[in-house]
Design an enzyme around this catalytic site. Structure first.
Site, PDB file in Angstrom:
ATOM      1  N   TYR A 119      -2.582   0.467  10.508  1.00  0.00           N
ATOM      2  CA  TYR A 119      -2.416  -0.019   9.142  1.00  0.00           C
ATOM      3  C   TYR A 119      -1.085   0.430   8.569  1.00  0.00           C
ATOM      4  CZ  TYR A 119      -3.634  -1.060   4.272  1.00  0.00           C
ATOM      5  OH  TYR A 119      -3.654  -1.552   2.973  1.00  0.00           O
ATOM      6  N   SER A 152       0.864  -1.182   0.000  1.00  0.00           N
ATOM      7  CA  SER A 152       0.000   0.000   0.000  1.00  0.00           C
ATOM      8  C   SER A 152       0.895   1.225   0.000  1.00  0.00           C
ATOM      9  CB  SER A 152      -0.890   0.007   1.246  1.00  0.00           C
ATOM     10  OG  SER A 152      -1.528   1.253   1.420  1.00  0.00           O
TER      11      SER A 152
END
Length: 257
Positions: free
Chosen positions: A155, A142
């Protein structure tokens, strides 16, 4: 000539029950791989295999379980063909709490799925990938892997750790016949990622993409994964960062009124 050269190559895709994983499985089957689709939801996998046809095999797998990942490796070995591609796609986010009030349970889940899940599956399949003489590992990270943002601490931390794992692995495999590739998507609209992050709150999930013209979709990332994985074997795409045009950076998104 390698005795396996004429056999259909196997690609293993984790987190394949929906979103990027399912789209990648479809695309890799079109590219000529026999795709092993792995995820926890067996009913979703069965439907995907029925859609893809004979070039797919479903294996129920929880990447947070050592035993489940070992069973996946055993099932793949039982297919009797060379394993040349692993797509570490299983992952996810939970919550948007600030660090000061962060949920330890959510942070632990994100670390276990995104980081330790990648570790477990990579360890289990690396011997087969190396034995093929032309292995490739693609890990779906990501843009959170290199840019922190408010409310994303758990995250972001997990994805930073995952990219550290990938970079270390590439160094450690230097000189061996296994490529190590990282694909880092920015804003991708899928059916479940934001919905899961917000605990099933559809309105909050939709607000992430409100006003954004043409966010990426799962097929866009599947296309990037397939492209990177099908380059000549001497070509390694270390890191591929993919964002929609509307997202110039993690904190800079154009939203139409």
């Amino acid at each position: 000539m390698d005795k396996n050269q004429d056999m259909q190559n196997i690609a293993v895709v984790t987190g394949a029950s929906s979103g990027i994983g399912a789209a990648t499985a479809r695309r890799l089957a079109d590219e000529g791989f026999h795709v092993v689709v792995a995820a926890r939801r067996a009913d979703r996998l069965d439907a995907l295999v029925k859609e893809i046809g004979p070039n797919a095999t479903a294996v129920e797998c929880d990447v947070t379980s050592d035993g489940s990942v070992a069973a996946l490796a055993g099932a793949v070995a039982g297919l009797g063909a060379p394993v040349t591609l692993l797509v570490n796609n299983a992952g996810g986010a939970r919550g948007v709490d600030p660090v000061a009030t962060g949920s330890v349970d959510d942070w632990q889940w994100m670390y276990d799925v995104n980081v330790l899940g990648t570790l477990r599956v990579t360890k289990a399949l690396l011997p087969a990938l190396e034995a093929s003489g032309r292995g490739t590992i693609v890990t779906v990270g990501s843009t959170a892997a290199f840019t922190p943002y408010e409310g994303g601490g758990g995250y972001v931390a997990a994805k930073h750790a995952e990219t550290a794992l990938v970079g270390t692995l590439r160094l450690e495999l230097c000189g061996k016949p296994v490529r190590v590739i990282e694909v880092d998507p920015g804003m991708v609209r899928t059916d479940e990622f934001a919905l899961n992050r917000f605990g099933g709150d559809q309105d909050r999930a939709d607000s992430v993409y409100a006003g954004v013209r043409e966010p990426l979709v799962a097929d866009d990332i599947a296309d990037c994964i397939a492209w990177a994985a099908t380059r000549p074997q001497h070509v390694n795409v270390d890191r591929l960062v993919v964002r929609p045009v509307a997202q110039a950076a993690q904190h800079k998104v154009h939203r139409e009124q």
